[in-house]
Design a protein around this motif. Structure first.
Motif, PDB file in Angstrom:
ATOM      1  N   THR A  36      85.908   6.350  33.840  1.00  0.00           N
ATOM      2  CA  THR A  36      86.275   6.472  35.243  1.00  0.00           C
ATOM      3  C   THR A  36      87.738   6.899  35.337  1.00  0.00           C
ATOM      4  O   THR A  36      88.551   6.583  34.475  1.00  0.00           O
ATOM      5  N   GLY A  37      88.071   7.622  36.403  1.00  0.00           N
ATOM      6  CA  GLY A  37      89.429   8.143  36.527  1.00  0.00           C
ATOM      7  C   GLY A  37      89.742   9.124  35.413  1.00  0.00           C
ATOM      8  O   GLY A  37      90.904   9.281  35.022  1.00  0.00           O
ATOM      9  N   GLY A  38      88.717   9.814  34.915  1.00  0.00           N
ATOM     10  CA  GLY A  38      88.880  10.660  33.733  1.00  0.00           C
ATOM     11  C   GLY A  38      89.369  12.063  33.995  1.00  0.00           C
ATOM     12  O   GLY A  38      89.504  12.850  33.056  1.00  0.00           O
ATOM     13  N   SER A  39      89.668  12.397  35.254  1.00  0.00           N
ATOM     14  CA  SER A  39      90.012  13.785  35.563  1.00  0.00           C
ATOM     15  C   SER A  39      91.477  14.112  35.336  1.00  0.00           C
ATOM     16  O   SER A  39      91.847  15.286  35.263  1.00  0.00           O
ATOM     17  N   GLY A  64      86.367  16.700  42.935  1.00  0.00           N
ATOM     18  CA  GLY A  64      85.572  17.632  42.148  1.00  0.00           C
ATOM     19  C   GLY A  64      86.382  18.736  41.510  1.00  0.00           C
ATOM     20  O   GLY A  64      86.093  19.157  40.381  1.00  0.00           O
ATOM     21  N   ALA A  65      87.406  19.229  42.212  1.00  0.00           N
ATOM     22  CA  ALA A  65      88.238  20.291  41.649  1.00  0.00           C
ATOM     23  C   ALA A  65      89.004  19.792  40.426  1.00  0.00           C
ATOM     24  O   ALA A  65      89.115  20.490  39.411  1.00  0.00           O
ATOM     25  N   GLU A  66      89.545  18.575  40.513  1.00  0.00           N
ATOM     26  CA  GLU A  66      90.231  17.998  39.359  1.00  0.00           C
ATOM     27  C   GLU A  66      89.277  17.840  38.187  1.00  0.00           C
ATOM     28  O   GLU A  66      89.635  18.105  37.028  1.00  0.00           O
ATOM     29  N   LEU A  67      88.068  17.377  38.465  1.00  0.00           N
ATOM     30  CA  LEU A  67      87.075  17.221  37.405  1.00  0.00           C
ATOM     31  C   LEU A  67      86.768  18.554  36.732  1.00  0.00           C
ATOM     32  O   LEU A  67      86.629  18.624  35.502  1.00  0.00           O
ATOM     33  N   GLY A  68      86.686  19.610  37.535  1.00  0.00           N
ATOM     34  CA  GLY A  68      86.419  20.921  36.970  1.00  0.00           C
ATOM     35  C   GLY A  68      87.507  21.372  36.020  1.00  0.00           C
ATOM     36  O   GLY A  68      87.230  21.917  34.941  1.00  0.00           O
ATOM     37  N   ARG A  69      88.766  21.154  36.415  1.00  0.00           N
ATOM     38  CA  ARG A  69      89.874  21.544  35.543  1.00  0.00           C
ATOM     39  C   ARG A  69      89.907  20.699  34.268  1.00  0.00           C
ATOM     40  O   ARG A  69      90.169  21.202  33.169  1.00  0.00           O
ATOM     41  N   ALA A  70      89.634  19.411  34.413  1.00  0.00           N
ATOM     42  CA  ALA A  70      89.619  18.539  33.238  1.00  0.00           C
ATOM     43  C   ALA A  70      88.504  18.946  32.276  1.00  0.00           C
ATOM     44  O   ALA A  70      88.703  18.983  31.052  1.00  0.00           O
ATOM     45  N   ALA A  71      87.323  19.254  32.827  1.00  0.00           N
ATOM     46  CA  ALA A  71      86.207  19.660  31.973  1.00  0.00           C
ATOM     47  C   ALA A  71      86.520  20.959  31.236  1.00  0.00           C
ATOM     48  O   ALA A  71      86.205  21.099  30.046  1.00  0.00           O
ATOM     49  N   ALA A  72      87.163  21.905  31.926  1.00  0.00           N
ATOM     50  CA  ALA A  72      87.531  23.163  31.278  1.00  0.00           C
ATOM     51  C   ALA A  72      88.518  22.910  30.138  1.00  0.00           C
ATOM     52  O   ALA A  72      88.409  23.502  29.049  1.00  0.00           O
ATOM     53  N   ASP A  73      89.483  22.028  30.372  1.00  0.00           N
ATOM     54  CA  ASP A  73      90.452  21.665  29.331  1.00  0.00           C
ATOM     55  C   ASP A  73      89.730  21.092  28.109  1.00  0.00           C
ATOM     56  O   ASP A  73      89.998  21.479  26.965  1.00  0.00           O
ATOM     57  N   LEU A  74      88.805  20.168  28.336  1.00  0.00           N
ATOM     58  CA  LEU A  74      88.123  19.499  27.238  1.00  0.00           C
ATOM     59  C   LEU A  74      87.175  20.445  26.498  1.00  0.00           C
ATOM     60  O   LEU A  74      87.105  20.431  25.262  1.00  0.00           O
ATOM     61  N   ARG A  75      86.454  21.267  27.237  1.00  0.00           N
ATOM     62  CA  ARG A  75      85.542  22.215  26.578  1.00  0.00           C
ATOM     63  C   ARG A  75      86.311  23.220  25.742  1.00  0.00           C
ATOM     64  O   ARG A  75      85.850  23.667  24.691  1.00  0.00           O
TER      65      ARG A  75
END
Length: 336
Positions: A36-39, A64-75
């Protein structure tokens, strides 16, 4: 011959310590980790650390926008990650757990990182501030752990609670935050004992200040610019604030070892030890520190840290770099 009680106690403690030393570290490769709070902030630093150790991730946050940027960073780092936009203060989190479990294939590790911090004099903090802190910092971990308990029992999994040294020593101008963190430390201790028969290990960590860039999302009360000035400066000091990546490494190490509770960073260890050994002296030191902080304001109005910037805080190069590195510049959701 009857052995002295102290000898028997020492033998029991030694046996427990030896048993713990023989236990293998928890292998994170392939483990399914919900954060949780992972973005952004520490949550993102933890996601990077778990991902680097081979875990598969589910990030939960409101933006959701923060989550998208975090996911892109991790991928981009080769990490397998899913994202879920949700409010963990909702009264029923069963649907969120079901969605994560269905898409990730189960939950092995639950990481409670989402949180809020309010900085300001007690006189300017309202009862609503205290309730907000308790809802996100204490009740959300309680509700989500209860909702995820069947998954954790099946996996004989782990729970990681991100508390704070503020849950061991009440820091001036952080009254609501400290109250909620004291509560979640107690929750972690209770869960550690009660979930052990199910094979679930609960680790509560109590970090000191960390350079996560999250100060700009803090709720500032009192004299906004002055309050944010001391808070943001301290939170970005390389002397007293631990780098986020290093904090994440130490936190995940505590989980892997199966620690019950761990201070993270030298200042956190020092404060916790001072409180345990000399509570009166520590209380006096906190009262003295309070005298150095801004006096209350005439209004209880709040601002986000980003709304209370001054040239001194805005142009701090360490702060600027950390905010960029940990995805803190794009929104104002929960302050992880």
């Amino acid at each position: 011959m009857r052995l002295p009680k102290r000898l028997l106690l020492a033998a029991g403690v030694a046996a427990l310590a030896g048993r713990r030393a023989l236990q293998a570290p928890y292998d994170l490769r392939g483990k399914r980790v919900l954060i949780t709070g992972g973005s952004r902030g520490l949550g993102l630093a933890l996601a990077r650390e778990f991902g680097a150790r081979g875990a598969r991730l589910a990030l939960v946050a409101r933006d959701g926008a923060e989550l998208g940027r975090a996911a892109a960073d991790l991928r981009g780092r080769g990490v397998e990650v899913l994202t879920f936009s949700a409010d963990v203060t909702a009264p029923d989190l069963a649907g969120l757990v079901a969605d994560v479990s269905a898409q990730l294939g189960g939950i092995d590790v639950l990481v409670h990182d989402a949180g809020v911090i309010q900085a300001g004099p007690f006189e300017n903090q309202t009862e609503e501030d205290f309730r907000d802190a308790m809802e996100l910092n204490a009740f959300a971990p309680l509700r989500l752990t209860r909702a995820a308990l069947p998954e954790l029992q099946r996996a004989k999994g782990r729970v990681l609670i991100i508390a704070s040294v503020g849950g061991k020593v009440a820091v001036p101008h952080l009254a609501a935050y400290s109250m909620s963190k004291f509560a979640v430390v107690g929750l972690g201790q209770a869960l550690r004992a009660e979930l052990a028969p199910s094979g679930i290990r609960v680790t509560t960590v109590c970090p000191g200040l960390m350079r996560t860039g999250s100060a700009r999302h803090a709720v500032i009360k009192g004299q906004h610019e002055k309050e944010y000035g001391w808070f943001a400066t301290a939170a970005n000091s390389p002397v007293i604030a631990l780098a986020a990546a290093e904090a994440a490494r130490r936190i995940v190490n505590a989980l892997v070892r199966g620690d019950a509770e761990a201070p993270i960073g030298g200042p956190a260890l020092l404060l916790r030890s001072a409180q345990a050994l000399a509570p009166q002296l520590t209380a006096d030191a906190m009262a003295l520190a309070n005298r150095l902080l801004p006096v209350p304001a005439a209004t209880d109005a709040s601002k986000r840290g980003s709304e209370a910037e001054t040239p001194v805080t805005r142009e701090n190069p360490i702060k600027q770099s950390t905010e960029r590195d940990f995805n803190e510049l794009g929104g104002a959701a929960d302050a992880g």
